[in-house]
Design a protein around this motif. Structure first.
Motif, PDB file in Angstrom:
ATOM      1  N   TRP A 150     -25.283  -6.016 -23.562  1.00 11.85           N
ATOM      2  CA  TRP A 150     -23.901  -6.183 -23.140  1.00 11.85           C
ATOM      3  C   TRP A 150     -23.024  -6.439 -24.351  1.00 11.85           C
ATOM      4  CZ3 TRP A 150     -22.226  -4.853 -18.570  1.00 11.85           C
ATOM      5  CH2 TRP A 150     -23.113  -4.806 -17.487  1.00 11.85           C
ATOM      6  N   MET A 182     -17.650   0.966 -11.779  1.00 11.06           N
ATOM      7  CA  MET A 182     -18.373  -0.078 -12.512  1.00 11.06           C
ATOM      8  C   MET A 182     -19.549   0.502 -13.274  1.00 11.06           C
ATOM      9  SD  MET A 182     -16.670  -2.860 -11.650  1.00 11.06           S
ATOM     10  CE  MET A 182     -17.677  -4.325 -11.823  1.00 11.06           C
ATOM     11  N   GLU A 203     -22.541   0.876 -18.008  1.00 11.62           N
ATOM     12  CA  GLU A 203     -22.257  -0.082 -16.942  1.00 11.62           C
ATOM     13  C   GLU A 203     -21.160  -1.002 -17.444  1.00 11.62           C
ATOM     14  OE1 GLU A 203     -25.758  -2.159 -15.640  1.00 11.62           O
ATOM     15  OE2 GLU A 203     -27.030  -0.403 -16.001  1.00 11.62           O
ATOM     16  N   SER A 204     -20.436  -1.658 -16.498  1.00 16.62           N
ATOM     17  CA  SER A 204     -19.362  -2.568 -16.914  1.00 16.62           C
ATOM     18  C   SER A 204     -19.258  -3.704 -15.919  1.00 16.62           C
ATOM     19  CB  SER A 204     -18.020  -1.825 -17.009  1.00 16.62           C
ATOM     20  OG  SER A 204     -17.626  -1.355 -15.730  1.00 16.62           O
ATOM     21  N   THR A 205     -18.632  -4.771 -16.418  1.00 15.69           N
ATOM     22  CA  THR A 205     -18.389  -5.920 -15.538  1.00 15.69           C
ATOM     23  C   THR A 205     -16.978  -5.891 -14.976  1.00 15.69           C
ATOM     24  OG1 THR A 205     -17.679  -7.271 -17.411  1.00 15.69           O
ATOM     25  CG2 THR A 205     -20.025  -7.334 -16.805  1.00 15.69           C
ATOM     26  N   GLY A 262     -14.140  -8.592 -20.909  1.00 10.21           N
ATOM     27  CA  GLY A 262     -15.199  -8.107 -20.053  1.00 10.21           C
ATOM     28  C   GLY A 262     -16.366  -7.659 -20.906  1.00 10.21           C
ATOM     29  N   GLN A 263     -17.310  -6.994 -20.311  1.00 12.75           N
ATOM     30  CA  GLN A 263     -18.465  -6.495 -21.040  1.00 12.75           C
ATOM     31  C   GLN A 263     -18.820  -5.103 -20.554  1.00 12.75           C
ATOM     32  OE1 GLN A 263     -21.339  -9.695 -20.273  1.00 12.75           O
ATOM     33  NE2 GLN A 263     -21.214 -10.254 -22.450  1.00 12.75           N
ATOM     34  N   LYS A 318     -11.582  -7.087  -9.473  1.00 15.75           N
ATOM     35  CA  LYS A 318     -12.056  -5.786  -9.014  1.00 15.75           C
ATOM     36  C   LYS A 318     -10.946  -5.110  -8.211  1.00 15.75           C
ATOM     37  CE  LYS A 318     -15.724  -3.814  -6.153  1.00 15.75           C
ATOM     38  NZ  LYS A 318     -16.871  -4.138  -5.290  1.00 15.75           N
ATOM     39  N   ASP A 357     -10.888  -9.156 -14.911  1.00 17.18           N
ATOM     40  CA  ASP A 357     -11.749  -9.977 -14.051  1.00 17.18           C
ATOM     41  C   ASP A 357     -11.438  -9.806 -12.559  1.00 17.18           C
ATOM     42  OD1 ASP A 357      -9.291 -11.101 -14.170  1.00 17.18           O
ATOM     43  OD2 ASP A 357      -9.984 -13.155 -14.539  1.00 17.18           O
TER      44      ASP A 357
END
Length: 645
Positions: free
Chosen positions: A530, A586, A557-559, A536-537, A641, A639
């Motif tokens: 990550w 995501m 992939e992502s957060t 975010g990451q 969605k 942060d």
């Protein structure tokens, strides 16, 4: 030769109890103006003056068993135990017309001989011991009743044939022949019930020999007209009529009873006889008002009117309650006859409901749970009530709700890009409602293709009136269009609601972080770890290389929701492929809605599951990754969605 028979058979009466019996004081026949019989050498006569036989007195004709009793000023009775009597006459006044002969007028209902018009008796003449003086035929033992005609004759030639003829008030004459035995004796006897003369009242009988000579002429029964007819009775109401023979019934002589109605056809005839106790209950009829019962027999018929106290014989509604969930009705009926109830509803999808109940004791009731008969949420507008076991003809009564009803439930909904919250009010247990969400295509001005179809449902019940319809699987560019509520296929049209504009697609993207290939001083692309990206990451996975160490393609992939990724390759300052997810994603397992190459061409159809560097704008060769830029929606924070991301 004539005979009137013994009074014990005919129905005459003995003298008054306690009266002194003495021999009658007999005179001759008298002159022509005063006598009632012509002289006859074959007979004896005893003329008794009224002065010697007062009311209540009895005397015996000398030398005989015959007694005569003065019952009143105008009537007498007698006895004749040895069958010696031939005839009796009463004189009242002068002239032949003043004579009342037993052989001519018979007895009254009391078995007595009375003068005409109630005139006082002046004298009584008894004719007795009549014979031909030559040992000829002698009749005796005459019997003439409602059931039997009989006479004994002696002194006939051996094997002589005789004919007995019986006449009636109300039936045709009947004759039958008999043969004397070798001694010249015969008993002529007819069972009137066996020859079609049931309940016929006999008036007289005549016996003749084979030569047509009258042996017994006009022997009188003494029965009044209609005396032998049965006594009948008919009573009843709308459900039962009882027909009975109450008196003078004769064994072997049934009476047919037929019930007639005001408007309906008559019922079948029923035979009244000893086996059914001479009575029958007519019960196999419904909604017909009894009018009369006709009793029929050989002698004729009698009609007895029936007047039901509960007329008219029909159904009525006395109490009613019409609600959304239940319909209750009750009223007056007929016996145990059926009542049919038809409920009509205002919705096209709610068919009429028909049910039949049977009355009990002239009362009926019905309770209909609409949820039990598949009519949940149907609004009843009226209830028709019919007589009988089907809804035929016109209803006898129609009942309406006491107030206007609206039995459909109400619903509320909240639309999101990836879900719809639904809830209902007024739901009925056992009547689950289906909420169906339909989707539509709305790319909100973005240039990409998407197919939106399918129906998404949730179930609402009285115990669970709320639910969420999950739309998270919708492709980008698809969003809820409207929600429809239905029960058992019937749609509540008034409750259909549209979503309206939802703005599920982002209109403006911005760079959030950038990763380089082969640059340790800057954000280097590393795999399977990550990496920080502006709060975010992201994680790079599944690299594809060329020439050993040149990165060509990858997954990620992502957060946080990623809306666009620019993969820089070779061929110029801005050369690269742009992968766009207008609704955010995501990870790269979701295909992008649009892919644009280094020349601005749409290459979405070339998606093979990974993000790759562009082909060289000039020579078309695959280039290697130089750097990767992640972009997010300007209206979204890292942060949070997105609503359908």
């Amino acid at each position: 030769m004539k005979s009137v028979g013994a009074v014990g058979v005919l129905g005459g009466y003995a003298g008054a109890a306690g009266a002194t019996v003495q021999e009658c004081s007999c005179e001759g026949l008298g002159g022509e103006s005063s006598r009632c019989f012509e002289p006859d050498e074959d007979c004896e006569f005893c003329k008794i003056d009224d002065s010697v036989l007062g009311v209540g007195q009895t005397c015996t004709v000398p030398g005989t068993s015959i007694t005569v009793t003065r019952e009143s000023e105008d009537c007498i009775s007698w006895t004749d135990s040895n069958d010696e009597l031939d005839d009796i006459a009463l004189k009242a006044g002068s002239g032949a017309e003043s004579c009342t002969r037993l052989s001519e007028f018979g007895t009254d209902s009391n078995g007595q001989l009375c003068t005409q018009d109630g005139k006082d008796i002046s004298h009584i003449t008894v004719r007795y011991n009549c014979g031909d003086g030559n040992g000829g035929p002698t009749p005796s033992g005459e019997v003439l009743t409602c059931t039997t005609a009989e006479i004994d004759v002696t002194g006939l030639p051996a094997n002589e044939d005789v004919t007995l003829t019986v006449s009636f008030y109300d039936c045709d004459d009947y004759s039958e022949s008999f043969t004397a035995d070798s001694d010249g004796n015969v008993t002529a006897s007819i069972d009137l019930t066996a020859v079609g003369r049931c309940y016929c009242t006999p008036t007289e009988m005549t016996l003749t020999d084979s030569g047509g000579n009258v042996l017994v002429d006009s022997f009188q029964s003494g029965l009044a007209e209609g005396f032998c007819e049965p006594t009948v009775e008919a009573t009843g109401d709308c459900s039962t009529v009882t027909a009975s023979v109450t008196d003078k019934m004769i064994e072997g002589c049934p009476v047919n009873a037929t019930l007639y109605f005001d408007e309906c056809s008559p019922t079948d005839s029923v035979e009244l006889n000893a086996s059914n106790g001479w009575t029958h209950d007519f019960t196999d009829y419904c909604y017909c008002t009894p009018d009369r019962v006709v009793f029929e027999y050989d002698a004729g018929s009698q009609t007895v009117d029936v007047d039901p106290t509960d007329e008219p014989c029909e159904v009525s509604v006395t109490d009613s309650s019409i609600e959304c969930s239940n319909i209750s009705l009750s009223g007056d009926g007929v016996g145990s006859c059926p009542v049919t109830i038809v409920t009509t509803f205002d919705q096209d999808g709610c068919a009429d409901y028909e049910t039949t109940v049977n009355a009990s004791g002239g009362k009926w009731s019905a309770s209909i749970d609409l949820s039990d008969v598949g009519r949940c949420y149907c609004t009843p507008t009226k209830v028709d009530v019919y007589e009988g076991d089907s809804a035929s003809g016109e209803p006898v009564d129609t009942v309406y709700p006491s107030s206007e009803l609206d039995c459909e439930p109400t619903f509320e909904e909240t639309f999101y890009c990836d879900a719809v919250d639904v809830s209902g009010t007024g739901l009925v247990e056992g009547c689950d409602v289906t909420a169906t969400v339909y989707t539509k295509k709305d790319t909100e001005g973005h240039d990409f293709d998407v197919t939106c179809d399918g129906e998404y449902t949730a179930t609402l019940s009285a115990s669970s009136p709320s639910a969420t319809v999950d739309l998270s699987g919708l492709p980008c560019g698809c969003e809820p269009d409207y929600v429809e509520y239905s029960y058992d296929g019937v749609v509540f049209d008034d409750e259909t609601e549209s979503a309206g504009p939802l703005n599920c697609i982002c209109d403006d993207f911005t760079d959030v972080c950038k990763f380089e290939w082969y640059d340790d001083d800057r954000n280097e692309i590393l795999f399977d770890t990550w990496l920080d990206c502006h709060g975010g990451q992201v994680k790079f996975t599944n690299p594809t290389y060329k020439d050993g160490d040149e990165l060509v393609c990858f997954d990620f992939e992502s957060t946080f929701p990623v809306f666009e990724v620019f993969v820089k390759g070779g061929g110029g300052k801005d050369a690269g492929n742009t992968y766009t997810w207008p609704c955010g994603t995501m990870d790269s397992s979701t295909a992008p809605s649009k892919i644009t190459d280094a020349n601005g061409n749409d290459i979405t159809d070339e998606w093979d599951g990974q993000l790759c560097a562009n082909e060289h704008p000039k020579n078309g060769r695959q280039t290697a990754v130089s750097h990767v830029t992640f972009r997010v929606c300007v209206d979204e924070t890292l942060d949070n969605k997105p609503s359908n991301g």
